[in-house]
Design an enzyme around this catalytic site. Structure first.
Site, short mmCIF file in Angstrom:
data_model
loop_
_atom_site.label_atom_id
_atom_site.label_comp_id
_atom_site.label_asym_id
_atom_site.label_seq_id
_atom_site.Cartn_x
_atom_site.Cartn_y
_atom_site.Cartn_z
N LYS A 13 0.99 -1.23 -0.11
CA LYS A 13 -0.08 0.54 -0.21
C LYS A 13 1.03 1.15 0.08
O LYS A 13 1.21 2.28 -0.89
CB LYS A 13 -0.52 -0.27 1.77
CG LYS A 13 -1.92 -0.69 1.50
CD LYS A 13 -2.74 -0.80 2.71
CE LYS A 13 -2.39 0.56 3.73
NZ LYS A 13 -1.64 -1.91 3.89
N ARG A 88 -8.88 1.52 9.83
CA ARG A 88 -8.22 -0.04 9.74
C ARG A 88 -9.01 -0.88 10.68
O ARG A 88 -9.43 -2.24 11.40
CB ARG A 88 -7.33 0.05 11.10
CG ARG A 88 -6.58 0.62 10.73
CD ARG A 88 -5.43 -0.33 9.82
NE ARG A 88 -4.09 -0.47 9.83
CZ ARG A 88 -3.05 0.36 10.06
NH1 ARG A 88 -3.28 1.19 9.00
NH2 ARG A 88 -1.81 -0.48 9.79
N ARG A 133 11.71 -1.06 11.25
CA ARG A 133 10.63 -0.01 11.87
C ARG A 133 10.57 -1.67 13.02
O ARG A 133 10.59 -2.35 12.99
CB ARG A 133 9.36 -0.11 11.10
CG ARG A 133 9.14 0.63 10.57
CD ARG A 133 7.98 0.72 9.42
NE ARG A 133 6.56 -0.07 10.04
CZ ARG A 133 5.19 0.44 9.09
NH1 ARG A 133 5.42 0.38 8.84
NH2 ARG A 133 4.40 -0.24 9.94
P1 AMP Z 1 1.00 1.49 8.97
O1 AMP Z 1 2.25 2.04 8.72
O2 AMP Z 1 -0.03 1.59 8.49
O3 AMP Z 1 1.36 -0.48 8.87
O4 AMP Z 1 0.93 1.21 10.83
C1 AMP Z 1 1.52 0.91 11.73
C2 AMP Z 1 0.54 1.23 13.52
O5 AMP Z 1 0.14 2.25 13.48
C3 AMP Z 1 -0.16 -0.05 13.08
O6 AMP Z 1 -0.03 -1.18 13.76
C4 AMP Z 1 -1.33 0.61 14.47
O7 AMP Z 1 -0.49 0.24 15.61
C5 AMP Z 1 -0.73 2.34 14.07
N1 AMP Z 1 -1.63 2.54 13.14
C6 AMP Z 1 -2.00 2.81 11.89
N2 AMP Z 1 -3.15 4.34 11.03
C7 AMP Z 1 -3.84 3.44 12.88
C8 AMP Z 1 -5.15 3.75 12.06
N3 AMP Z 1 -6.22 3.42 10.85
N4 AMP Z 1 -5.80 3.18 13.51
C9 AMP Z 1 -5.35 2.64 14.69
N5 AMP Z 1 -3.95 2.01 14.68
C10 AMP Z 1 -3.40 2.69 13.36
#
Ligand code: AMP
Length: 187
Positions: A13, A88, A133
């Site tokens: 994504k 999410r 990360r």
């Molecule tokens: P991502 O970079 O989208 O994989 O997000 C990394 C982490 O940020 C996720 O595992 C969640 O802990 C948090 N996170 C990102 N977007 C959301 C969201 N829309 N709602 C809740 N937590 C989020």
């Protein structure tokens, strides 16, 4: 163009959103990036979010929605946006519909990038080497995939019911996947 990108962790994504941003000339809004920026800035919100993120769980809906709302209010988002990582769960999907309706900018497309679960694990292992990360460790990745399956996957149906969902195959080269996304956006 107002686009929501959906897909499991490691589905590509973020990579695709960065390319689409150049192609479509609209901002890429990643709630994960917004949260990581808050963590890096050391704000109270960032400190609280980091604990949750490092476990692979979801940060509270209200906090993330608040950050997203602020970002959508910036001028560059008036011409459209690519949402990556939000919604999410189903509560966030409803919150987003409401928010976008209020500003008269409903989502026009939702694109699900489909990738084999095994491929996801391999891709994240590679990203862990490149980016370091803190939530890309094997154990946390397993939890993030579970969270995706239990909470985020139902969001796909939400957009299917709204009649704006397209599903594309995320296997293959980055350019190939990009072309598949552009094809569904154009027709
Ligand atoms: P991502 O970079 O989208 O994989 O997000 C990394 C982490 O940020 C996720 O595992 C969640 O802990 C948090 N996170 C990102 N977007 C959301 C969201 N829309 N709602 C809740 N937590 C989020």
């Amino acid at each position: 163009m107002r686009l929501v990108l959906l897909g499991a962790p490691g589905s590509g994504k973020g990579t695709q959103a960065k390319l689409l941003k150049e192609e479509l000339n609209i901002p890429h809004i990643s709630t994960g990036d917004l949260l990581r920026a808050a963590v890096a800035a050391g704000t109270e919100l960032g400190k609280a979010a980091k604990v949750v993120m490092d476990k692979g769980q979801l940060v509270s809906d209200e906090i993330v929605l608040g950050m997203l709302k602020e970002r959508l209010e910036q001028d560059d988002a008036k011409k459209g946006f690519i949402l990556d990582g939000f919604p999410r769960n189903l509560v966030q999907a409803d919150m987003l519909d409401k928010l976008l309706d209020e500003i008269n900018m409903p989502a026009e497309h939702a694109v699900l990038i489909e990738v084999d679960p095994e491929e996801v694990v391999a891709r994240i292992a590679k990203r862990a080497e490149l980016e370091g990360r803190s939530d890309d460790t094997e154990e946390v990745v397993r939890d993030r995939i579970k969270v995706y399956e239990n909470q985020t996957a139902p969001v796909v149906n939400h957009y299917k019911e709204h009649g704006i969902l397209s599903e594309i195959l995320g296997q293959g080269g980055i350019d190939q996947v990009q072309q598949r996304i552009l094809a569904v956006l154009r027709f």
